[in-house]
Each structure stands twice: as structure tokens, then as C-alpha cells.
Motif scaffolding. Structure first.
Motif, PDB file in Angstrom:
ATOM      1  N   ARG A   4       0.836  -1.196   0.000  1.00 16.11           N
ATOM      2  CA  ARG A   4       0.000   0.000   0.000  1.00 16.11           C
ATOM      3  C   ARG A   4       0.877   1.254   0.000  1.00 16.11           C
ATOM      4  O   ARG A   4       0.637   2.218  -0.731  1.00 16.11           O
ATOM      5  CB  ARG A   4      -0.903   0.000   1.235  1.00 16.11           C
ATOM      6  N   LEU A   5       1.957   1.183   0.779  1.00 15.21           N
ATOM      7  CA  LEU A   5       2.892   2.308   0.849  1.00 15.21           C
ATOM      8  C   LEU A   5       3.512   2.567  -0.533  1.00 15.21           C
ATOM      9  O   LEU A   5       3.629   3.714  -0.982  1.00 15.21           O
ATOM     10  CB  LEU A   5       3.984   1.968   1.866  1.00 15.21           C
ATOM     11  N   ARG A   7       2.240   1.756  -3.409  1.00 15.51           N
ATOM     12  CA  ARG A   7       1.215   2.297  -4.317  1.00 15.51           C
ATOM     13  C   ARG A   7       1.083   3.812  -4.124  1.00 15.51           C
ATOM     14  O   ARG A   7       0.923   4.568  -5.079  1.00 15.51           O
ATOM     15  CB  ARG A   7      -0.139   1.627  -4.054  1.00 15.51           C
ATOM     16  N   HIS A   8       1.130   4.225  -2.865  1.00 18.58           N
ATOM     17  CA  HIS A   8       1.064   5.672  -2.594  1.00 18.58           C
ATOM     18  C   HIS A   8       2.275   6.380  -3.186  1.00 18.58           C
ATOM     19  O   HIS A   8       2.155   7.468  -3.752  1.00 18.58           O
ATOM     20  CB  HIS A   8       1.018   5.927  -1.080  1.00 18.58           C
ATOM     21  N   LEU A   9       3.445   5.750  -3.053  1.00 22.64           N
ATOM     22  CA  LEU A   9       4.674   6.371  -3.569  1.00 22.64           C
ATOM     23  C   LEU A   9       4.615   6.534  -5.081  1.00 22.64           C
ATOM     24  O   LEU A   9       5.086   7.531  -5.630  1.00 22.64           O
ATOM     25  CB  LEU A   9       5.895   5.530  -3.182  1.00 22.64           C
ATOM     26  N   ARG A  11       2.175   7.231  -6.834  1.00 18.62           N
ATOM     27  CA  ARG A  11       1.379   8.420  -7.177  1.00 18.62           C
ATOM     28  C   ARG A  11       2.224   9.693  -7.129  1.00 18.62           C
ATOM     29  O   ARG A  11       1.827  10.717  -7.668  1.00 18.62           O
ATOM     30  CB  ARG A  11       0.210   8.566  -6.195  1.00 18.62           C
TER      31      ARG A  11
END
Lengths: 238, 104
Positions: A4-5, A7-9, A11
Motif C-alpha cells: 500500500r505504501l 502504491r502511494h509512492l 502516485r
């Protein structure tokens, strides 16, 4: 959590990168069992992607060159400031000489209170004939504190308190002579140094110097890893 | 001509990707697995795509049409040339080192 981390990165990557690689990167992430190192790697590569845009290559080169100079100058300044401050802390606020330490030890013994040896108590020293008052943290009883402007041979009032946090109730007050203070205190520090954050605690000078040197080290890592020039391999002949 | 030396810290990952693709077309995850198998090192996803981006921009690799949402890549002629130059350079370095060790 790590996926999840990451995936955020993703972005946070530049728009042109996301348009081209985001979908396949996320698909690859589905198959991957990421380690924490992969999260750091993705973060680092994201920073790199912002700095290494292939289009506008000339502008990027100039920008990167400018950043190199800027970071190099900042490294030089921070190193100079850090080393300078470290030297100042050593030289301008010198540690007591062994002789002084002996003298001060004797002095402190002379004003040792007759009760309350518990280190949780604090001490204050009040000059008998003036209202000047010095607070001393008992646990950190420091020769330098006692050195402040004590007229030699004068009688002082020593007060022992409970710790400051518990209300500072006075446990004992007694008069003791400043017997044993024989060193000159006025030349201990140059007057211009008074009022700086380093007057009382040499360690403050060290701490700030170390923080500045830490910043310099961080900038060096940034300079080498992201802003470093590509190396050309040259082989010597046997 | 552009070489892998221009890739900075992505130079070694880029070489490993080219070596992997020299064995056939692969998508990102397959490259990670192949490189781990042949070189014993696992590229981080950020490093992998940082290197892929540079290789593609220099024309050393080429993206192929998607297959089942995955996009495979293949090495190009200039990629083969750059890889050969890099490996030649490493061979000379290796040769030189072995000679100095008296093992050749």
C-alpha cells in the motif's frame, strides 16, 4: 502495508512517468512480495525520476549542474560551520585543566550539604551579601556553574531543595564559606561569549556542531547518489 | 554514442536488464526473477523501472504490445551493441585483474 505504501509512492512519480509505467509497475507489484528495502528503493527512485527527466535534457543538465554547485557550496559551508563551531567549543570554552578540576572538587566538597545526599535533590547557592543566586542541578553538579563570579573567600548560603518538579521546598539552609575556590574565574571565558547558547553548557556547542555536520553528511549522500556525474570507465593496459 | 556508463547509479542494473533481455523478451517481474537467478541480486522495483526508463529512452530496449496487461520488452540492436561494449570493457578489467593476481 508495504504494497500500500509503494502504491502511494507511485502516485508521487512525475506525470509523464506515471502515464507510461504506472500500470505495469502496479501489475508487477501484485506479483511481488515486497521487502522494506523495496519501499525505500521506490521512494529513492521516485526522487530520481523527478530529477532525471529525459525530455528537456539540456535544461535538465543545466539545472542539475546548478544543483550540483549549490549542494557542493552548502556542503562546504555546513562543513566549515560545523568544524568551526566544534573548534570554538573546544578552544573558546576550554575544558578545565586537571589543576582546576582538583580545586573545584575541593570546593564542591566544602559546600556539600550536611543532609540530603540523595541525587534527586537540587541545590541553590545564594551569596550572603547580595541577592545573586545560582541554581545548581544536583545530579549535574558542574564545576563551571560554581565558577560564575563567586567572590573568593566570601560566605555563601547553601540551600538544598527537593527537586524542582516536586515543588522546590527548601529542606536545609546553611552558611558555608567558599573555602578552596582559589582559581581566577574572570578569565575563564571571554565576555563576548556570554549570552550565547553555549555559555553554560559546552555540550550545546557540540550538539549544534554535530547537527550541522550531520546535515553536511546528508548533503554529501544526496550529492553523490542523485546528483553525481556519470563515471567513464577507463581501463589501463597491462 | 551513448553507453551504459552514462546511466550513473543505474549503470549496473541497466547492464543486468540487457543481459536478461538478451535471453529473450520479458516483462518487469520476469526480469526481476531472471536477474535474481543469474546474478544472485534482486533489483528493487524502483531501480528496475528507473533503469528501464533510461534504456528505453536511449533506444537500447523496446516495449512490445501488451500481453495480458503485461508489457514485455526486448533488446534492440543498439542495446546489443552497448551491452557488448560494456561486457568487453568488463572482460578487459577482469583480465587485467587476473593478470595482476598472477592467475592468467
Amino acid at each position: 502495508m508495504k504494497k500500500r505504501l509503494m502504491r502511494h509512492l507511485v502516485r508521487l512519480y512525475p506525470k509523464h512517468w506515471r502515464e507510461r509505467y504506472e500500470a505495469e509497475f502496479l501489475l508487477m507489484l501484485d506479483n511481488l512480495t515486497p521487502r522494506w528495502w523495496d519501499v525505500i528503493d521506490t521512494f529513492w527512485a521516485m526522487l530520481d525520476a523527478h530529477l532525471n527527466v529525459e525530455r528537456h535534457r539540456e535544461a535538465r543538465k543545466m539545472l542539475k549542474q546548478g544543483l550540483r554547485w549549490l549542494v557542493t557550496a552548502m556542503i562546504a559551508l555546513a562543513t566549515l560551520a560545523g568544524v568551526g563551531l566544534l573548534a570554538l567549543s573546544f578552544l573558546i570554552v576550554p575544558p578545565p585543566t586537571p589543576d582546576n578540576i582538583t580545586e573545584i572538587s575541593g570546593t564542591l566538597a566544602a559546600i556539600e550539604p550536611t543532609c540530603c545526599a540523595d541525587e534527586s535533590t537540587d541545590m541553590g547557592i545564594r551569596l550572603a551579601e547580595s541577592d545573586r543566586y545560582f541554581y545548581i542541578n544536583r545530579a549535574g553538579l558542574d564545576a563551571e556553574m560554581v565558577r560564575q563570579d563567586f567572590p573568593l573567600g566570601e560566605t555563601v548560603t547553601l540551600t538544598v531543595f527537593e527537586t524542582y518538579l516536586s515543588g522546590g521546598r527548601a529542606l536545609l539552609t546553611e552558611s558555608v564559606p567558599t573555602v578552596g575556590i582559589t582559581s581566577e574565574t574572570s578569565s575563564y571565558r571571554p565576555t563576548w561569549f556570554a549570552g550565547t547558547p553555549f555559555t553554560d553548557h559546552r555540550v550545546n556547542g557540540y550538539s549544534v556542531a554535530l547537527v550541522i555536520l550531520g546535515v553536511a553528511a546528508g548533503l554529501i549522500i544526496l550529492r553523490v547518489s542523485i546528483l553525481g556525474e556519470p563515471r567513464k570507465r577507463k581501463l589501463a593496459t597491462a | 554514442m551513448s553507453t551504459l556508463d552514462d546511466f550513473g547509479r543505474f549503470s549496473n542494473p541497466a547492464m543486468l536488464i540487457l543481459i536478461s533481455l538478451a535471453g529473450g523478451e520479458k516483462h518487469g517481474y520476469a526480469m526481476i526473477e531472471d536477474i535474481e537467478a543469474i546474478a544472485g541480486t534482486r533489483l528493487g522495483p524502483g531501480t528496475l523501472y528507473g533503469a528501464i526508463q533510461r534504456l528505453e529512452e536511449r533506444g537500447f530496449i523496446q516495449a512490445l504490445p501488451q500481453e495480458a496487461r503485461r508489457r514485455p520488452y526486448k533488446i534492440t540492436a543498439s542495446g546489443i551493441e552497448a551491452l557488448r561494449e560494456q561486457l568487453d570493457s568488463l572482460r578487459q578489467l577482469s583480465q587485467l585483474g587476473l593478470e595482476r593476481l598472477g592467475e592468467s
